[in-house]
Design an enzyme around this catalytic site. Structure first.
Site, PDB file in Angstrom:
ATOM      1  N   TYR A 239       0.833  -1.201   0.000  1.00 35.53           N
ATOM      2  CA  TYR A 239       0.000   0.000   0.000  1.00 35.53           C
ATOM      3  C   TYR A 239       0.871   1.256   0.000  1.00 35.53           C
ATOM      4  O   TYR A 239       1.909   1.281  -0.681  1.00 35.53           O
ATOM      5  CB  TYR A 239      -0.993  -0.035   1.173  1.00 35.53           C
ATOM      6  CG  TYR A 239      -1.770  -1.325   1.240  1.00 35.53           C
ATOM      7  CD1 TYR A 239      -2.544  -1.746   0.162  1.00 35.53           C
ATOM      8  CD2 TYR A 239      -1.736  -2.144   2.371  1.00 35.53           C
ATOM      9  CE1 TYR A 239      -3.256  -2.937   0.206  1.00 35.53           C
ATOM     10  CE2 TYR A 239      -2.452  -3.334   2.430  1.00 35.53           C
ATOM     11  CZ  TYR A 239      -3.211  -3.721   1.341  1.00 35.53           C
ATOM     12  OH  TYR A 239      -3.913  -4.892   1.385  1.00 35.53           O
ATOM     13  N   VAL A 257      -5.156  -7.226   3.723  1.00 31.67           N
ATOM     14  CA  VAL A 257      -5.781  -6.793   4.969  1.00 31.67           C
ATOM     15  C   VAL A 257      -6.305  -7.959   5.808  1.00 31.67           C
ATOM     16  O   VAL A 257      -6.809  -7.758   6.903  1.00 31.67           O
ATOM     17  CB  VAL A 257      -6.905  -5.759   4.715  1.00 31.67           C
ATOM     18  CG1 VAL A 257      -6.336  -4.491   4.105  1.00 31.67           C
ATOM     19  CG2 VAL A 257      -8.013  -6.351   3.865  1.00 31.67           C
TER      20      VAL A 257
END
Length: 313
Positions: A239, A257
């Site tokens: 990210y 995630v």
């Protein structure tokens, strides 16, 4: 020191961080996962697999799946994808709409959500059933024929997919979507909802350490393409914390995630680590620390880093 002993050392070192951070509570099915779980596995090019902790417990791979869909698209269409998606770090949140608008519907890289949706769209055009193609590949490389989509996670994500739906429609408005938005989003959600253990994930990612060569000896992607996938993992895989991960760890990595991280040491091994507690950028707190410990020869508690131990064998 054997690899299993080193992995035990790493697990002991990061034990105080187990449970740190927060789980991905914006996906209700992931919000119920125990943040204190931890597993790590290493698969090497000699065929060995080593692991400690919860390394055989399945978890939702989420964005780590993007590595494999990218490889499958590059294997099927070579460089055509790069007309639709860039290769630069984003510097913004993985689900940013603002950046996509500034760049006229062309995602910055294939690992942010908009880019991964574009890759999924490309894979659908190539093979039809993108999720089926991905599952077939992962089952073959991991040796686990039972790999599946977690339907509860998929339903949970689909019910909370407004931002991804907006991204897909926005790209469609710029002509950067070839298949129906609903089809692309359904396939994307299902890919992210695949369950794998650290063992499965390390084995599945081993082709990137083997310069594109699959478990059966066939070539999925060229050596050059494998190098480029690894490069994008290094610069874009965690990210908007990719620079920090590259600085701390120094090898290509892709996080999700669900708390997983896949790290690649080209020519040596693939490492998968899982711990569900996430930092504010969506990366596993204990997972990043474990990767850091595994490649840091300056730490007293890890006297033989993974790369050095493998090179001495």
């Amino acid at each position: 020191m054997e690899l299993s002993q080193l992995l035990e050392q790493i697990a002991d070192e990061v034990a105080p961080l187990r449970g740190a951070g927060t789980v991905a509570d914006y996906i209700p099915a992931l919000a119920r996962v125990d943040p204190g779980r931890f597993g790590i596995a290493l698969a090497d090019l000699d065929g060995g697999v080593h692991g400690v902790g919860d390394w055989e417990t399945p978890f939702s791979v989420q964005s780590i799946s993007k590595v494999f869909t990218l490889a499958l698209v590059l294997a099927g269409s070579d460089e055509a994808l790069w007309q639709r998606v860039g290769r630069e770090p984003s510097g913004n949140a993985f689900n940013s709409l603002v950046q996509l608008e500034h760049e006229y519907g062309i995602p910055r890289n294939p690992f942010i959500n908009a880019g991964a949706l574009t890759v999924t769209d490309e894979l659908i055009s190539l093979v039809g059933d993108a999720t089926g193609e991905l599952l077939g590949f992962l089952r073959a490389e991991s040796g686990n024929s039972a790999l599946r989509v977690d339907e509860e996670v998929a339903a949970s994500e689909a019910a909370h997919a407004d931002r991804n739906l907006a991204l897909t429609h926005f790209m469609a408005s710029y002509g950067n979507m070839r298949n129906p938005v609903a089809t692309v989003l359904d396939q994307y959600v299902r890919q992210c909802s695949i369950e794998m253990s650290c063992r499965d994930l390390a084995l599945a990612g081993l082709f990137l350490a083997a310069h594109g060569v699959r478990r059966d000896g066939s070539q999925l992607v060229t050596c050059r393409q494998a190098k480029r996938i690894n490069a994008i993992m290094l610069t874009c895989g965690t990210y908007d914390a990719a620079g920090d991960f590259a600085y701390r760890v120094g090898v290509p990595g892709k996080s999700g995630v669900g708390g997983g991280i896949l790290a690649i040491v080209p020519g040596r091994c693939a490492i998968a680590v899982w711990s569900p507690g996430l930092d504010k950028r969506g990366n596993s707190v204990a997972g990043v620390a474990a990767c850091d410990a595994g490649f840091d020869d300056a730490r007293e508690s890890v006297t033989r880093p993974i790369a050095a131990l493998l090179s001495s064998r």
